[in-house]
Design an enzyme around this catalytic site. Structure first.
Site, PDB file in Angstrom:
ATOM      1  N   SER A 145      42.673  45.189  39.851  1.00  0.00           N
ATOM      2  CA  SER A 145      42.209  43.889  39.407  1.00  0.00           C
ATOM      3  C   SER A 145      42.820  42.817  40.292  1.00  0.00           C
ATOM      4  O   SER A 145      43.830  43.055  40.968  1.00  0.00           O
ATOM      5  CB  SER A 145      42.630  43.647  37.949  1.00  0.00           C
ATOM      6  N   TYR A 158      48.881  43.124  30.673  1.00  0.00           N
ATOM      7  CA  TYR A 158      47.851  43.658  31.567  1.00  0.00           C
ATOM      8  C   TYR A 158      48.256  43.448  33.026  1.00  0.00           C
ATOM      9  O   TYR A 158      48.118  44.363  33.857  1.00  0.00           O
ATOM     10  CB  TYR A 158      46.517  42.986  31.279  1.00  0.00           C
TER      11      TYR A 158
END
Length: 292
Positions: A145, A158
């Site tokens: 990501s 995250y």
């Protein structure tokens, strides 16, 4: 020097194992590769998703809960048997986020996040590497990501899991440098998927009921997570990642990293150009933060 087998493109009849195929990037990737003739082994966690996935006609389906070590082991062995002991590519896609300020994220929440995003993914990757070394070729693709190299507030657990994944991947590249296995990172930015819905559910489960000085910020965050409006600017459909995955599989010698969406490309550049404090201010704005 790597064997020439490691740099040959995947031919359509070869098996690709994809985690997290119930929706979003995993499902879009499985669909595209299936259409292109690949033998897709689609992994799903929730048994209720199987009937829906079977309608797509993928090569095979395997239940996998990355948070459970036994499930990982069993799922890999099942997939290997279904593939006649020849799995060319593993796409580590399955992951989720639990939003909240880190001061409100307990150790238990962080452990829950890492069980799937890091520990289970690492275990599956270990198993794949052993098999790929044995068969003499293979390709491992991690779906990371923009938050794997640029942190944003309220996404700390995250962020940490994706930073950890990138650290593992960077180390594995060095350790596999002379072996016939290609290791690739995909680094998407905002993508249309069930990620926001799932993040909201995890927030309600782990964070929402406890008192916090970030209460007003959380209300604003919930509005963003649950808004039934057009996606934020520069958001791409899940198919955009699937197309990059396909190009990775077809490449004779894939790149080490693929940044997907404008925000991912922009923040990679800004990290190199801006002083840290300037970048922090920009990231606070981009995170939807600011003064409470």
């Amino acid at each position: 020097m790597k064997s020439m087998l490691s740099s040959r493109p995947i031919r359509p009849y070869e098996c690709v194992l994809i985690t997290g195929c119930s929706s979003g990037i995993g499902l879009a990737s499985a669909e595209l590769l299936h259409q292109q003739g690949y033998k897709v082994i689609a992994c799903y966690r929730n048994p209720d998703d199987l009937a829906r996935l079977e309608a797509y006609g993928f090569y095979a389906y395997v239940q996998l809960d990355l948070a459970d070590p036994n499930s990982v082991e069993q799922a890999w062995q099942t997939a290997l048997d279904l593939a006649d002991q020849q799995i060319y590519a593993l796409f580590n896609n399955a992951a989720f986020g639990t939003p909240g300020a880190l001061e409100d994220i307990s150790r238990k929440v962080l452990e829950d996040q890492f069980q799937t995003n890091v520990f289970g993914t690492h275990q599956l990757t270990q198993l794949a590497i052993k098999q790929m070394l044995k068969q003499g070729y293979g390709r491992i693709i991690h779906n990371s990501s923009v938050l794997g190299f640029t942190a944003m507030s309220l996404r700390g657990s995250y962020n940490a899991s994706k930073f950890a994944l990138e650290g593992l991947a960077a180390t594995q590249r060095l350790e596999l440098a002379h072996d016939p296995i290609d290791l690739v990172l995909l680094q998407p930015g905002p993508i249309i998927s069930q990620f926001r819905h799932n993040a909201h559910q995890n927030f309600l489960k782990w964070v929402a009921d406890q008192p916090s000085r970030h209460e007003q910020t959380y209300q604003n965050m919930i509005c963003r997570l649950t808004a039934d409006t057009a996606p934020a600017p520069f958001t791409l459909p899940a198919e955009a990642v699937a197309k990059v995955l396909l190009s990775v599989l077809r490449a004779r010698r894939p790149k080490l990293q693929y940044r997907i969406t404008l925000p991912s490309k922009a923040f990679h550049l800004l990290r190199r150009l801006l002083p840290a404090r300037w970048l922090d201010r920009l990231l606070i704005i981009a995170s939807g933060g600011g003064k409470r």
